[in-house]
Scaffold this motif. Structure first.
Motif, PDB file in Angstrom:
ATOM      1  N   THR A 116      65.019  93.857 163.408  1.00 50.52           N
ATOM      2  CA  THR A 116      65.425  92.625 164.053  1.00 50.52           C
ATOM      3  C   THR A 116      64.339  91.582 163.836  1.00 50.52           C
ATOM      4  OG1 THR A 116      66.563  93.922 165.733  1.00 50.52           O
ATOM      5  CG2 THR A 116      66.129  91.625 166.262  1.00 50.52           C
ATOM      6  N   ALA A 117      64.745  90.357 163.599  1.00 48.61           N
ATOM      7  CA  ALA A 117      63.784  89.276 163.385  1.00 48.61           C
ATOM      8  C   ALA A 117      62.948  89.082 164.642  1.00 48.61           C
ATOM      9  CB  ALA A 117      64.512  87.983 163.030  1.00 48.61           C
ATOM     10  N   PRO A 118      61.662  88.806 164.476  1.00 56.02           N
ATOM     11  CA  PRO A 118      60.832  88.521 165.653  1.00 56.02           C
ATOM     12  C   PRO A 118      61.311  87.245 166.327  1.00 56.02           C
ATOM     13  CG  PRO A 118      59.598  88.149 163.619  1.00 56.02           C
ATOM     14  CD  PRO A 118      60.919  88.732 163.238  1.00 56.02           C
ATOM     15  N   GLY A 119      60.981  87.106 167.585  1.00 57.19           N
ATOM     16  CA  GLY A 119      61.428  85.951 168.361  1.00 57.19           C
ATOM     17  C   GLY A 119      61.128  84.626 167.699  1.00 57.19           C
ATOM     18  N   ALA A 120      59.968  84.514 167.070  1.00 57.99           N
ATOM     19  CA  ALA A 120      59.591  83.254 166.420  1.00 57.99           C
ATOM     20  C   ALA A 120      60.503  82.923 165.244  1.00 57.99           C
ATOM     21  CB  ALA A 120      58.136  83.318 165.950  1.00 57.99           C
ATOM     22  N   ALA A 121      61.198  83.922 164.696  1.00 50.10           N
ATOM     23  CA  ALA A 121      62.106  83.708 163.570  1.00 50.10           C
ATOM     24  C   ALA A 121      63.565  83.679 164.024  1.00 50.10           C
ATOM     25  CB  ALA A 121      61.913  84.793 162.519  1.00 50.10           C
ATOM     26  N   ALA A 122      63.796  83.682 165.323  1.00 46.61           N
ATOM     27  CA  ALA A 122      65.171  83.742 165.847  1.00 46.61           C
ATOM     28  C   ALA A 122      66.025  82.574 165.374  1.00 46.61           C
ATOM     29  CB  ALA A 122      65.154  83.801 167.371  1.00 46.61           C
ATOM     30  N   SER A 123      65.427  81.442 165.113  1.00 49.54           N
ATOM     31  CA  SER A 123      66.216  80.293 164.652  1.00 49.54           C
ATOM     32  C   SER A 123      66.435  80.319 163.145  1.00 49.54           C
ATOM     33  CB  SER A 123      65.548  78.983 165.079  1.00 49.54           C
ATOM     34  OG  SER A 123      64.264  78.893 164.501  1.00 49.54           O
ATOM     35  N   GLY A 124      65.947  81.355 162.472  1.00 48.97           N
ATOM     36  CA  GLY A 124      66.113  81.463 161.026  1.00 48.97           C
ATOM     37  C   GLY A 124      66.440  82.874 160.591  1.00 48.97           C
ATOM     38  N   PRO A 125      67.521  83.463 161.100  1.00 48.50           N
ATOM     39  CA  PRO A 125      67.816  84.857 160.752  1.00 48.50           C
ATOM     40  C   PRO A 125      68.105  85.077 159.268  1.00 48.50           C
ATOM     41  CG  PRO A 125      69.671  83.899 161.927  1.00 48.50           C
ATOM     42  CD  PRO A 125      68.538  82.907 162.001  1.00 48.50           C
ATOM     43  N   ILE A 126      68.751  84.137 158.616  1.00 50.66           N
ATOM     44  CA  ILE A 126      69.038  84.294 157.178  1.00 50.66           C
ATOM     45  C   ILE A 126      67.735  84.178 156.390  1.00 50.66           C
ATOM     46  CG2 ILE A 126      70.185  83.248 155.179  1.00 50.66           C
ATOM     47  CD1 ILE A 126      72.566  82.669 157.063  1.00 50.66           C
ATOM     48  N   SER A 127      66.918  83.203 156.733  1.00 51.35           N
ATOM     49  CA  SER A 127      65.632  83.044 156.049  1.00 51.35           C
ATOM     50  C   SER A 127      64.763  84.282 156.248  1.00 51.35           C
ATOM     51  CB  SER A 127      64.906  81.801 156.564  1.00 51.35           C
ATOM     52  OG  SER A 127      65.627  80.642 156.201  1.00 51.35           O
ATOM     53  N   HIS A 128      64.756  84.839 157.440  1.00 51.50           N
ATOM     54  CA  HIS A 128      63.967  86.048 157.703  1.00 51.50           C
ATOM     55  C   HIS A 128      64.500  87.218 156.872  1.00 51.50           C
ATOM     56  CE1 HIS A 128      62.581  89.615 159.998  1.00 51.50           C
ATOM     57  NE2 HIS A 128      61.465  88.921 160.016  1.00 51.50           N
ATOM     58  N   ALA A 129      65.811  87.358 156.803  1.00 49.90           N
ATOM     59  CA  ALA A 129      66.407  88.446 156.013  1.00 49.90           C
ATOM     60  C   ALA A 129      66.084  88.282 154.532  1.00 49.90           C
ATOM     61  CB  ALA A 129      67.918  88.491 156.233  1.00 49.90           C
ATOM     62  N   ILE A 130      66.137  87.057 154.022  1.00 49.08           N
ATOM     63  CA  ILE A 130      65.808  86.799 152.623  1.00 49.08           C
ATOM     64  C   ILE A 130      64.350  87.152 152.362  1.00 49.08           C
ATOM     65  CG2 ILE A 130      65.456  84.978 150.889  1.00 49.08           C
ATOM     66  CD1 ILE A 130      67.948  83.594 152.121  1.00 49.08           C
ATOM     67  N   PHE A 131      63.460  86.740 153.257  1.00 45.00           N
ATOM     68  CA  PHE A 131      62.043  87.029 153.096  1.00 45.00           C
ATOM     69  C   PHE A 131      61.803  88.537 153.036  1.00 45.00           C
ATOM     70  CE2 PHE A 131      57.911  88.088 154.831  1.00 45.00           C
ATOM     71  CZ  PHE A 131      57.069  87.336 154.030  1.00 45.00           C
ATOM     72  N   ARG A 132      62.398  89.270 153.962  1.00 40.96           N
ATOM     73  CA  ARG A 132      62.222  90.725 153.997  1.00 40.96           C
ATOM     74  C   ARG A 132      62.794  91.371 152.736  1.00 40.96           C
ATOM     75  NH1 ARG A 132      60.893  93.880 157.733  1.00 40.96           N
ATOM     76  NH2 ARG A 132      62.542  95.374 157.280  1.00 40.96           N
ATOM     77  N   LEU A 133      64.000  90.976 152.355  1.00 46.54           N
ATOM     78  CA  LEU A 133      64.627  91.545 151.170  1.00 46.54           C
ATOM     79  C   LEU A 133      63.801  91.249 149.919  1.00 46.54           C
ATOM     80  CD1 LEU A 133      66.877  92.973 149.628  1.00 46.54           C
ATOM     81  CD2 LEU A 133      68.130  90.799 149.620  1.00 46.54           C
ATOM     82  N   ALA A 134      63.346  90.010 149.768  1.00 46.95           N
ATOM     83  CA  ALA A 134      62.561  89.644 148.591  1.00 46.95           C
ATOM     84  C   ALA A 134      61.284  90.477 148.518  1.00 46.95           C
ATOM     85  CB  ALA A 134      62.225  88.145 148.619  1.00 46.95           C
ATOM     86  N   ARG A 135      60.625  90.666 149.648  1.00 51.37           N
ATOM     87  CA  ARG A 135      59.387  91.448 149.678  1.00 51.37           C
ATOM     88  C   ARG A 135      59.656  92.907 149.319  1.00 51.37           C
ATOM     89  NH1 ARG A 135      56.865  94.380 153.545  1.00 51.37           N
ATOM     90  NH2 ARG A 135      58.444  93.804 155.054  1.00 51.37           N
ATOM     91  N   ILE A 136      60.675  93.499 149.917  1.00 56.19           N
ATOM     92  CA  ILE A 136      61.016  94.898 149.647  1.00 56.19           C
ATOM     93  C   ILE A 136      61.464  95.070 148.195  1.00 56.19           C
ATOM     94  CG2 ILE A 136      62.655  96.744 150.217  1.00 56.19           C
ATOM     95  CD1 ILE A 136      62.618  95.547 153.128  1.00 56.19           C
ATOM     96  N   HIS A 137      62.274  94.137 147.714  1.00 55.10           N
ATOM     97  CA  HIS A 137      62.784  94.187 146.342  1.00 55.10           C
ATOM     98  C   HIS A 137      61.638  94.099 145.342  1.00 55.10           C
ATOM     99  CE1 HIS A 137      65.273  92.898 142.857  1.00 55.10           C
ATOM    100  NE2 HIS A 137      66.169  93.677 143.426  1.00 55.10           N
TER     101      HIS A 137
END
Length: 165
Positions: free
Chosen positions: A3-24
């Motif tokens: 789950t996105a941290p509270g500070a990223a709550a207003s950017g769930p898609i951006s947080h998911a992209i960041f995580r996916l890009a890093r893992i990928h």
């Protein structure tokens, strides 16, 4: 899925992209390590395989990186014997980067690695799900590049990382 941290709550898609890009990128790095490459080195080689010798500035634009990062990639590939620099016949002050025969021999391995990376990324998604995901990624890329801030990070149309196809 984290789950996105509270500070990223207003950017769930951006947080998911960041995580996916890093893992990928980490996964790609693990796969590429088997042939002695690091992420982005294969992208530079792919460009040379498709287009032949290129000026370093054009490679930097293709990779969406600065000239210093591109220089480091070229130097490492050159030290490994995968690329060489040649004088640019159109401009004696510039040089071209070209794949060597040893670099060309990596193509089949890199293609296999990218096929495996794709397989691991899409998992059991069917063709329609893959097309929907690709369409969404293209839209997100176009949205970011259409902003003033994003336009400074992007590459010219036709040279972007998400390919049509």
């Amino acid at each position: 899925m984290t789950t996105a941290p509270g500070a990223a709550a207003s950017g769930p898609i951006s947080h998911a992209i960041f995580r996916l890009a890093r893992i990928h990128q980490l996964l790609a790095g693990r796969l590429l390590r088997g042939v002695g490459l690091h992420p982005s080195q294969e992208l530079l080689l792919m460009r040379l395989w498709e287009s032949g010798p290129q000026r370093q500035a054009d490679l930097a634009a293709e990779l969406g990186t600065d000239s210093a990062s591109t220089t480091r990639i070229v130097q490492r590939l050159e030290a490994a014997g995968y690329v060489r620099r040649l004088p640019d016949p159109a401009d004696r002050r510039a040089s071209l980067v070209a794949s060597t025969p040893a670099g060309d021999e990596l193509r089949t391995c890199v293609e296999r690695i990218w096929a495996r990376l794709e397989q691991l990324t899409v998992g059991d998604m069917d063709a329609e799900q893959r097309e929907t995901a690709l369409s969404s990624l293209r839209t997100l890329e176009e949205n970011v590049l259409a902003t003033e801030e994003g336009s400074r990070c992007g590459m010219p149309a036709g040279k972007r990382g998400v390919t049509r196809g």
